[in-house]
Design a protein around this motif. Structure first.
Motif, short mmCIF file in Angstrom:
data_model
loop_
_atom_site.label_atom_id
_atom_site.label_comp_id
_atom_site.label_asym_id
_atom_site.label_seq_id
_atom_site.Cartn_x
_atom_site.Cartn_y
_atom_site.Cartn_z
N MET A 1 -0.14 -13.06 -28.52
CA MET A 1 -0.65 -12.10 -27.69
C MET A 1 -0.49 -12.70 -26.13
N ILE A 2 0.24 -11.94 -25.22
CA ILE A 2 0.48 -12.73 -23.86
C ILE A 2 -0.70 -12.37 -23.06
N ARG A 3 -0.83 -13.22 -22.22
CA ARG A 3 -2.05 -13.26 -21.36
C ARG A 3 -1.62 -13.42 -19.79
N TYR A 4 -2.53 -12.62 -19.08
CA TYR A 4 -2.28 -12.37 -17.85
C TYR A 4 -3.29 -12.92 -16.66
N LYS A 5 -2.83 -13.25 -15.47
CA LYS A 5 -4.02 -13.32 -14.60
C LYS A 5 -4.31 -12.30 -13.98
N LYS A 6 -3.48 -11.54 -13.26
CA LYS A 6 -3.83 -10.53 -12.26
C LYS A 6 -2.64 -9.68 -12.01
N LEU A 7 -2.96 -8.39 -11.31
CA LEU A 7 -1.73 -7.68 -10.77
C LEU A 7 -1.69 -8.56 -9.65
N GLY A 8 -0.56 -9.09 -9.25
CA GLY A 8 0.08 -10.14 -8.29
C GLY A 8 0.34 -9.43 -6.90
N TYR A 9 1.64 -8.61 -6.87
CA TYR A 9 1.99 -7.75 -5.73
C TYR A 9 2.75 -6.83 -6.17
N ILE A 10 2.58 -5.98 -5.02
CA ILE A 10 3.43 -4.52 -4.99
C ILE A 10 4.44 -4.69 -4.03
N ALA A 11 5.71 -4.45 -4.44
CA ALA A 11 6.75 -4.36 -3.37
C ALA A 11 6.90 -2.75 -3.21
N LEU A 12 6.70 -2.39 -2.01
CA LEU A 12 6.83 -0.88 -1.63
C LEU A 12 8.26 -0.61 -0.79
#
Ligand SMILES: CC(C)c1ccc(C(=O)O)c(O)c1O
Ligand code: FE2
Length: 299
Positions: free
Chosen positions: A1-12
């Protein structure tokens, strides 16, 4: 199961990069990082080089969503998993990674065609972020409206190992909203998905330090005729205090504060929440019809 750190960035995507850069810097209170070059701007609310990228387009909305993996090993695992599952991940070339200040990255499309980028690490800025007058703490979450909620939730839960924190249901029991966290990140949701007729970005949210920041922001926005379209109020699902407002293109932004956190081991069960005004706002405020209206998704 893959593991994340965080929502990193949004490109708008925005129609006027200079105007939006000023807005996100002066009104949302993010740091502008570097100068605008070739109609691209970067802004940050942490030591990360950026968590918001602004690109020029005639169709304001979402370009892509970036998640930071827990480690390089998890990034490699995610690449192999998506390849095996047939999602054809493509590595981002060196030139673009240099622009994004990212070490390793790949992109793929979710079942709706939305572009996601998974990366292992981003360059850290030596200059500390000193937010003022609104103390923004982090990029918090992004919410999409999708035409097929069930398939989308299944993909994020079963393939990408996002956990469901809560769901919302219509009176007939049909699910119309899912709040998801990128495991083992503790926050109630970094990703929300809503059933809609079309594919659209509903909003992005930044976390602020406390209720004072929401009050200060509200007065500043109203004084400069920025539409404040919902709140302040309190969401039942995450327990957060919120306020929504519009950027110069009409994209919906949220300030949020005090969201529930989940432990990695033995988290509570996801709740089935109902479809009432109080579920959205325990203080029973009503939202302006402009909420979530603009938000073209580049596919
Ligand atoms: C009104 C929207 C979709 C919404 C509802 C609940 C929460 C929360 O519990 O935090 C949100 O962040 C929302 O954006
Ligand atoms: Fe939100």
């Amino acid at each position: 199961m893959i593991r994340y750190k965080k929502l990193g960035y949004i490109a708008l995507n925005v129609t006027d990069v200079e105007r939006s850069t000023h807005f996100y810097r002066d009104m949302v209170c993010l740091d502008q990082v570097g100068e605008i070059k070739e109609d691209v701007a970067f802004l940050s609310s942490s030591s990360d080089y950026h968590n918001l990228m602004l690109n020029k387009s005639d169709k304001p909305g979402l370009k892509r969503i970036g998640f930071e993996m827990e480690s390089t090993k998890e990034w490699e695992k995610a690449f192999e998993l998506l390849k095996k599952e047939g999602y054809a991940p493509v590595e981002v070339d060196k030139e673009e990674r240099a622009l994004l200040k990212i070490d390793k990255a790949f992109r793929f499309r979710d079942p709706n065609g939305v572009t996601f980028e998974f990366y292992n690490k981003m360059m850290q800025r030596a200059k500390p972020y000193e937010p003022s007058p609104v103390r923004v703490l982090k990029l918090d979450h992004v919410v999409l409206r999708v035409p097929n909620l069930q398939d989308t939730v299944r993909f994020f839960n079963e393939v990408l190992n996002f956990k469901i924190s809560d769901t919302r249901h219509k009176p007939d029991g049909e699910m119309y909203f899912a709040f998801m966290r990128c495991f083992p990140n503790p926050f109630h949701h970094s990703f929300g998905i809503s059933q809609g007729d079309d594919l659209r970005m509903f909003h992005i949210a930044y976390k602020v330090e406390d209720i004072n920041d929401i009050g200060i922001a509200r007065n500043r926005l109203i004084n400069l005729d920025v539409p404040v379209i919902f709140g302040p109020g309190r969401h039942l699902a995450s327990g957060s205090i919120f306020m929504y407002f519009l950027d110069p293109d009409g994209l919906t932004l949220e300030y949020t504060q005090d969201m529930e956190e989940f432990p990695e081991e033995n988290p509570r069960e996801p709740r089935m929440l109902d479809h009432t005004l109080r579920t959205t706002d325990l203080w029973e405020g009503a939202s302006d019809p402009r909420i979530g209206k603009v938000g073209h998704v580049e596919v």
